[in-house]
Every structure is written in structure tokens, then in C-alpha cells.
Enzyme design. Structure first.
Site, mmCIF file in Angstrom:
data_model
loop_
_atom_site.group_PDB
_atom_site.id
_atom_site.type_symbol
_atom_site.label_atom_id
_atom_site.label_comp_id
_atom_site.label_asym_id
_atom_site.label_seq_id
_atom_site.Cartn_x
_atom_site.Cartn_y
_atom_site.Cartn_z
ATOM 1 N N CYS A 85 0.839 -1.198 0.000
ATOM 2 C CA CYS A 85 0.000 0.000 0.000
ATOM 3 C C CYS A 85 0.880 1.257 0.000
ATOM 4 O O CYS A 85 1.550 1.540 -0.977
ATOM 5 C CB CYS A 85 -0.980 -0.034 1.171
ATOM 6 S SG CYS A 85 -2.362 1.111 0.990
ATOM 7 N N HIS A 179 -3.661 -5.228 0.673
ATOM 8 C CA HIS A 179 -3.105 -5.684 1.957
ATOM 9 C C HIS A 179 -3.112 -7.214 2.038
ATOM 10 O O HIS A 179 -4.122 -7.815 2.401
ATOM 11 C CB HIS A 179 -3.904 -5.091 3.119
ATOM 12 C CG HIS A 179 -3.665 -3.635 3.328
ATOM 13 N ND1 HIS A 179 -2.649 -3.150 4.124
ATOM 14 C CD2 HIS A 179 -4.292 -2.549 2.809
ATOM 15 C CE1 HIS A 179 -2.667 -1.827 4.102
ATOM 16 N NE2 HIS A 179 -3.658 -1.432 3.314
ATOM 17 N N GLU A 181 -1.727 -8.989 4.257
ATOM 18 C CA GLU A 181 -1.650 -9.441 5.645
ATOM 19 C C GLU A 181 -3.020 -9.673 6.280
ATOM 20 O O GLU A 181 -3.117 -10.346 7.312
ATOM 21 C CB GLU A 181 -0.843 -8.440 6.491
ATOM 22 C CG GLU A 181 -1.505 -7.099 6.720
ATOM 23 C CD GLU A 181 -1.247 -6.078 5.622
ATOM 24 O OE1 GLU A 181 -1.350 -4.873 5.908
ATOM 25 O OE2 GLU A 181 -0.952 -6.482 4.474
#
Length: 523
Positions: A85, A179, A181
Site C-alpha cells: 500500500c 493488503h 496481511e
């Protein structure tokens, strides 16, 4: 012995709410990593010698003049770099590309079309057709890369973000606008595995068994034949510390269990049975209920109660430590998030909600060395180690319990009568949650004693007794939470049992406040 720190990832934090999640995912893959603020020096990076570097997201905008940038050395260290990002945007800008504020901000699910092969997306796709493989991802950005740096190629695109992923395969630089994660990105863990294992070449040595072996060896090296004292609360962190130290130094560990009268029903006896009888630890139980309740008498302010409980604990612990003349070390259950937040509070790089009692909580005059075997570990890792050390799953997976205990679940002034009523009511609530299968479905559940009386009817008579509030929430990170939609028949059963079995309670209510605006605990 296995070197669990030989391969390691450095994560530079630009302030994203997800940064700790990146670290937890890398650890989950089986590789050690550390999380540092973005403005580290070249010397610090050289000394850490990372196998790869990840640049986190950020609430900042790269289009702002004073927004944070990665140290230039990151791109000259000859190791792979992944920008996530904001991390991708600052990578692009610093290497000669361009970013702009997007006309269409992307927040939520998106489908990224993959193009131009890249090692980062090897063997990844969610809803591919023969002509166009795609990834289902989670976006959260307002800026976007509009011009690639030299030698980069586009590897992913969306209708509103033409450069949703990029790579320079020769230098092993990669950027993703989404993202990986978060769990909403379905193949996120596989993508991070591609980066950490396949691209960086890290070996997956970060396992519970290896961590235990390493911790025991380090404890032995640090304390030698010296004696160590530990305040054992029965919580997950101090319990795991106790078992690691016991494995390393045996009877040279002195555990002090301070029974403050603010624990759950029979909790003191359970701690002694578990650690004294089952594991054979050298443990002393101090009955300090009257001392704690005496200091709390007449005090109703929540913060004042917290400070009193903390101070009395230190005083009691200090009194016990003075009886042990050969102790040279103090063991603590400090975990990695404590360290991160404590460092952030000193540097001003992050907003810290509450200070943690485990970081710097003891007075200067207790001149003991510190032993912190869990200092590198996240909470989920501590739990895994606890299971590997033989702690029962029921204890390891128990809901969080505040450090001040019932002191902040009895609203207002704390009295023994109130604690006794609350203990019994809470035990009934938790028992029924377990029996119904709802304990595992909720993240935290407990009872609160309200210092107000309510009229009730028992048989032919009226009674005027206290009120209990039940609280149960569902959450992933405890930063936000939803109240748990427990079945009415379950709530009814709990209410009836408490009112009938706990003499002194006339009414039970259920708290349906979310966080925000409410906090999870009442005080």
C-alpha cells in the site's frame, strides 16, 4: 542448536493499523521478523542484517511534502523489498516513479487482474479464467502509483487502479497496492510466503519447539547459577515464563503468587494445584486480600483503583523478595506488543491507549537484572509455546482478564462482599457459556457488579438487592468489538441461576454496547 534468528525479515512501520498483523503473518510462516519505525538509520539496518525488508502501509499520503520515506539504504542493501500500500507508493516515488491522489478511493474488496509473470504471484489465483487470472484482495488507499520507476513492470491492475501491483524482478523489488496481511485477501498468506521463503530464501525455523529450545538456552546463559524471582499470576504470559524458567534453572526459580482477593472463583487454589502440584514449581502463595481491600476502601475512581492495586502489588512483591537474599534476577512476562507500544510512547511515533504494567513497572530500588523470555513473541505465539510446554488448552485459551482483576469489574468502591457476589455470578455465566458451546464463539465474556439496588420478588416477599450486568463480545483485535448475540434462552438460564443461586442479586442485565463507542471493560 537451531539458529532461529539466522534468517529474518525487517518490517518498517509507517503507521498502518495492520503493521503488527504483517509481523504475525511472517512469524506464522515460520520466519523471525522485527518491526521498527520507518526512520531507522543505515547503521541499524546493517547491524540487523535482514534477509528481506517489508514496507508497511500508512494513514499518511505520499503526495504530502513531509510524509515519511524509507531510508535510501533500503533500496541499496541488496535484499528483496516488498512495499504494501503506502509502502509501494513510497518505493515508487523514491525510485523515480510518480504517485497521485486517486479520483476513486478504494476501500474494501477488489479483484486484481494479474499480468506479466512475477515471482511474488507464483502459483496464486482465486477466480482465474484461462485468459485472465485474478486475486481477491482487500484495498484501503486514497493515493495510487501513476508512473512506474525505471525497470519496473505492472503485475496487477484493477479498473480504478491501473498499477495495483508492480515488480522489478532483477532487483527483487515488489509492490502491491492491497493488503496481503489481512484475512480478507484470500491468498495473502501464500503471497507473503512467496516473498519470505521463495524470494528472500528464508528457512522456516521459527517453530514452537525451536523457540523453547532457544529461550531455555538463553536463560541459562543469562542467569547461570543465580536465583530468579517471578510474580506468577496464573495468566498465560507469566505461566509460560514460569515453565520456561523452571525448565532452564529448576529450583533456582522462586515464584510468588500474590492472592489479592480480586481473582475469579477458586482461581488461587487452581494456580497452586497447577504449578505447585502438577509442575512442581517452587511457589509461595501470599494472602494479601485484606491489604488490597484495605487500601481500596473508599476509592471509587477507576484510574485511582488501578494505581492502588499496582502499588500494593509492588509493595507485597517487594516484601516477599526481601526474604530471598540470594535472588539476582527478576523475571517478567513482557511480550513483543508491550515492547512496541512502550517504544512508541517514548518516541511519539504511535498513539498508545494504555501503558502496560509489564514494561518498567517496578521501582528503581529493586536492583535486580531483568529476564524477559517472551520479549520477542506475540500473544498467539506465547499460547502455542504454552501448549507445547504442557499447559492445558482450557487455560491457554481462557478469555482475557484485566490486571487489576475484579477491582475494575466492581464499579465504584471495591468491597469483599461485592467481590464475593461477583465471583459467584461470573462463575455461573462462564459455566453456562462453556456448556452451551458459546465460550469459544466469544472473544471475551464476564460479569460486572453494579453498585445499585433493585427491587425483586422472591416467593411471597420483596427483596432489594444488587444488579449484575453480563458482557460478551466478539472481536478479532480488541480494537473494535461487537456485542455477542447470545441466545435468549441462554441469557434467561444464566439470569435465573444467578438470581436463585447468588443470595444478594435481584436483577441481571445484558450489555449490548459495541466498541466504539463503549470500551469492552466498564472501567
Amino acid at each position: 542448536m537451531t539458529n532461529i534468528h539466522n534468517h529474518k525479515i525487517l518490517i518498517l512501520d509507517f503507521g498502518s493499523q495492520y503493521t503488527q498483523l504483517i509481523a504475525r503473518r511472517v512469524r506464522e510462516i515460520g520466519v523471525y521478523c522485527e518491526l521498527w519505525a520507518w526512520d531507522v538509520t543505515e547503521q541499524q539496518i546493517r547491524e540487523f542484517a535482514p534477509t528481506g525488508i517489508i514496507l508497511s502501509g500508512s494513514p499518511e499520503s505520499t503526495t504530502e511534502e513531509n510524509s515519511p520515506r524509507a531510508p535510501e539504504y533500503v533500496f541499496n542493501a541488496s535484499v528483496p523489498v516488498l512495499g504494501i500500500c503506502y509502502g509501494m507508493q513510497t518505493m515508487a516515488m523514491q525510485l523515480g516513479g510518480l504517485t497521485e491522489t486517486s479520483d476513486h478511493r478504494e476501500f474494501g474488496y477488489a479483484s486484481v487482474s494479474l499480468e506479466n509473470s512475477t515471482a511474488l504471484f507464483a502459483n496464486l489465483n482465486d477466480n482465474s479464467t484461462a485468459s485472465e487470472p485474478k486475486l481477491d484482495v482487500w484495498m484501503s488507499h486514497g493515493d495510487k502509483v501513476t508512473r512506474l520507476p525505471e525497470n519496473f513492470k505492472v503485475t496487477g491492475t484493477t479498473p480504478t487502479c491501473p498499477i495495483a501491483a508492480m515488480s522489478d524482478e532483477n532487483r527483487r523489488f515488489y509492490g502491491v497496492q492491497f493488503h496481503p496481511e489481512v484475512t480478507h485477501t484470500k491468498k495473502g498468506l501464500e503471497l507473503l510466503t512467496n516473498f519470505v521463503v521463495n524470494i528472500c530464501g528464508c528457512e522456516t525455523k521459527w517453530t514452537a519447539e525451536n523457540i523453547i529450545e532457544d529461550a531455555v538456552a538463553r536463560i541459562k546463559e543469562q542467569v547461570g547459577d543465580d536465583e530468579v524471582i517471578l510474580g506468577l499470576s496464573g495468566g498465560v504470559d507469566s505461566s509460560v515464563v514460569a515453565l520456561l524458567l523452571h525448565r532452564a534453572i529448576g529450583k533456582n526459580l522462586h515464584c510468588v503468587f500474590v492472592d489479592n482477593g480480586l481473582l475469579r472463583l477458586h482461581e488461587g487454589d487452581q494456580v497452586m494445584e497447577m504449578f505447585g502440584d502438577k509442575f512442581g514449581l517452587n511457589i509461595t502463595r501470599v494472602d494479601a486480600e485484606s491489604r488490597f481491600l484495605g487500601e481500596l476502601a473508599g476509592v471509587s475512581d477507576p484510574e485511582a483503583k488501578r494505581k492502588i492495586i499496582g502499588k500494593v502489588f509492588v509493595d507485597v512483591f517487594d516484601d516477599e523478595s526481601k526474604k530471598l537474599t540470594n535472588v539476582k534476577w527478576l523475571a517478567q512476562g513482557t511480550i513483543y506488543p508491550d515492547v512496541i507500544e512502550s517504544a512508541a510512547s517514548k518516541t511519539g511515533k504511535a498513539h498508545v491507549i494504555k501503558s502496560h504494567h509489564n514494561v518498567g513497572g517496578l521501582p528503581d530500588y529493586m536492583k535486580l537484572g531483568l529476564v524477559e523470555p517472551l520479549r520477542e513473541l506475540f500473544k498467539d505465539e506465547v499460547r502455542k509455546i504454552g501448549l507445547a510446554l504442557g499447559l492445558p488448552a482450557e487455560m491457554i485459551n481462557r478469555h482475557p482478564f484485566p490486571g487489576p482483576g475484579l477491582g475494575v469489574r466492581v464499579l465504584g468502591e471495591v468491597k469483599k462482599e461485592y467481590c464475593d457476589l461477583l465471583r459467584r455470578a461470573d462463575a455461573i455465566f462462564i459455566e453456562e457459556l462453556r456448556n452451551s458451546g458459546w465460550y469459544e464463539k466469544t472473544s471475551q465474556a464476564f460479569s460486572v457488579f453494579l453498585p445499585v439496588k433493585s427491587v425483586g420478588v422472591m416467593g411471597d416477599g420483596r427483596k432489594y438487592d444488587w444488579v449484575i450486568s453480563l458482557r460478551a463480545v466478539e472481536t478479532i483485535d480488541f480494537m473494535t468489538a461487537h456485542w455477542a448475540h447470545l441466545p435468549y434462552d441462554l441469557l434467561g438460564k444464566v439470569s435465573n441461576r444467578i438470581i436463585n443461586e447468588v443470595n444478594g442479586i435481584s436483577r441481571v442485565v445484558y450489555d449490548i454496547s459495541g466498541k466504539p463507542p463503549a470500551t469492552i471493560e466498564w472501567e
